[in-house]
Write a protein that holds these residues in place. Structure first.
Motif, mmCIF file in Angstrom:
data_model
loop_
_atom_site.group_PDB
_atom_site.id
_atom_site.type_symbol
_atom_site.label_atom_id
_atom_site.label_comp_id
_atom_site.label_asym_id
_atom_site.label_seq_id
_atom_site.Cartn_x
_atom_site.Cartn_y
_atom_site.Cartn_z
ATOM 1 N N THR A 59 -4.581 -1.333 16.773
ATOM 2 C CA THR A 59 -4.248 -2.758 16.822
ATOM 3 C C THR A 59 -3.538 -3.065 18.136
ATOM 4 O O THR A 59 -2.599 -2.362 18.526
ATOM 5 C CB THR A 59 -3.339 -3.161 15.634
ATOM 6 O OG1 THR A 59 -4.052 -2.942 14.414
ATOM 7 C CG2 THR A 59 -2.940 -4.625 15.719
ATOM 8 N N ALA A 116 -10.868 -9.859 16.344
ATOM 9 C CA ALA A 116 -9.636 -10.394 16.924
ATOM 10 C C ALA A 116 -9.320 -11.756 16.339
ATOM 11 O O ALA A 116 -10.182 -12.441 15.773
ATOM 12 C CB ALA A 116 -9.759 -10.501 18.444
ATOM 13 N N ASN A 172 -7.990 -11.930 23.928
ATOM 14 C CA ASN A 172 -8.667 -11.484 22.711
ATOM 15 C C ASN A 172 -10.134 -11.908 22.700
ATOM 16 O O ASN A 172 -11.028 -11.119 22.349
ATOM 17 C CB ASN A 172 -7.954 -12.034 21.476
ATOM 18 C CG ASN A 172 -6.778 -11.183 21.063
ATOM 19 O OD1 ASN A 172 -6.675 -10.025 21.446
ATOM 20 N ND2 ASN A 172 -5.876 -11.748 20.276
ATOM 21 N N GLY A 190 -7.751 -7.019 17.665
ATOM 22 C CA GLY A 190 -6.944 -7.747 18.633
ATOM 23 C C GLY A 190 -6.101 -8.798 17.935
ATOM 24 O O GLY A 190 -6.610 -9.873 17.580
ATOM 25 N N ASN A 191 -4.829 -8.492 17.720
ATOM 26 C CA ASN A 191 -3.918 -9.448 17.104
ATOM 27 C C ASN A 191 -3.347 -10.362 18.193
ATOM 28 O O ASN A 191 -3.476 -10.097 19.377
ATOM 29 C CB ASN A 191 -2.784 -8.710 16.386
ATOM 30 C CG ASN A 191 -2.264 -9.476 15.185
ATOM 31 O OD1 ASN A 191 -2.534 -10.661 15.024
ATOM 32 N ND2 ASN A 191 -1.521 -8.794 14.321
#
Length: 279
Positions: free
Chosen positions: A162, A182, A170, A130-131
């Motif tokens: 991603t 994340a 996140n 989780g960006n």
């Protein structure tokens, strides 16, 4: 590259305050509205919150004159200064008296095989990552440099999948085991601790960044000098009373201090690195 400036902000009867989407707009509104109400009373102008689904929406709102002043992270503030006639005039001071926070990489506490960045890299091809929002400093830019860039890795290539989301999303996804790892940050973590969220016990931090300058406040440069002076006076004195201190505590802040566009210089250096390594 220059952009047109929209609207004459010399005389205003409503001030639109942009709030970046670090979490749901309902949560943000409940935390921010008491201070905005005090600001309305102090300035004699209605101050209305402006929310968008992502950081870019607040930046675009400022560019097109729909946002007069905004709370940003350093990366989104840089975009607002460069593209939306913005100017940094203040920054927040956290409730512990510091003017810095950290980016985190988090995973679920039950994940015994991932306790470090090295563990994450070793298993990346099987993990969902989780960006953060692409305009987030702690959620995107800082880990892009310190976690991936310095190791010559691309987050979009090494993981099984991603995703991009705000900090709250996140965290919730990791806590509920919907994703494996994340980005997050110390400021939102401290907020969850202060609220005694039971979910904090389900998550662990496997990496933290060097200190990042605390969040800036940005106004449009075409606001009148008189209005700018009144706005700055409000923020430089806000938090003097116990009532104001309690309101700021809900934002995990204690006060504000004067700042300028110079605050963004370290962020610009990180952005240059990211740009040069993506070519």
């Amino acid at each position: 590259m220059g952009f047109l400036s929209f609207g004459n902000a010399a005389e205003k009867d409503v001030l639109n305050f942009g709030i970046i989407s670090t979490e749901s707009s309902q949560n943000l509104r409940s935390n921010w509205q008491p201070m905005l109400d005090d600001m309305s009373e102090e300035l004699g102008i209605e101050v209305k919150p402006f929310f968008a689904s992502d950081y870019a929406g607040v930046i675009q709102g400022m560019r097109f004159g729909k946002v007069d002043i905004a709370w940003y992270g350093n990366k989104s503030a840089m975009e607002a200064v460069d593209r939306a006639s913005g100017e940094v005039f203040a920054q927040v001071v956290y409730d512990d008296g510091s003017t810095g926070y950290k980016s985190y990489i988090i995973t679920h506490k039950d994940n015994d095989t991932i306790n470090s960045i090295e563990d994450m890299f070793a298993k990346a091809s099987n993990l969902t990552f989780g960006n953060g929002d692409p305009n987030s400093t702690s959620g995107y830019l800082v880990p892009a440099y310190y976690v991936f860039g310095v190791n010559n890795l691309d987050a979009n290539k090494i993981f099984k999948r991603t995703l991009n989301a705000n900090h709250e999303s996140n965290f919730m996804a990791v806590a509920n085991k919907h994703i494996d790892v994340a980005t997050f940050n110390s400021n939102n973590w401290d907020s969850l601790v202060a609220k005694q969220s039971p979910l904090i016990e389900k998550v662990k931090v496997i990496w933290e960044s060097p200190e990042i300058s605390s969040d800036p406040l940005v106004w449009r440069t075409d606001l009148s000098q008189e209005l700018k002076g009144n706005i700055k006076n409000f923020f430089m004195t806000y938090g003097d009373s116990p009532k104001e201190q309690e309101i700021l505590k809900n934002l995990t802040w204690s006060k504000f201090k004067e700042s300028s566009n110079d605050q963004l210089i370290p962020t610009r250096e990180l952005e240059k690195f990211k740009a040069s390594n993506s070519q």
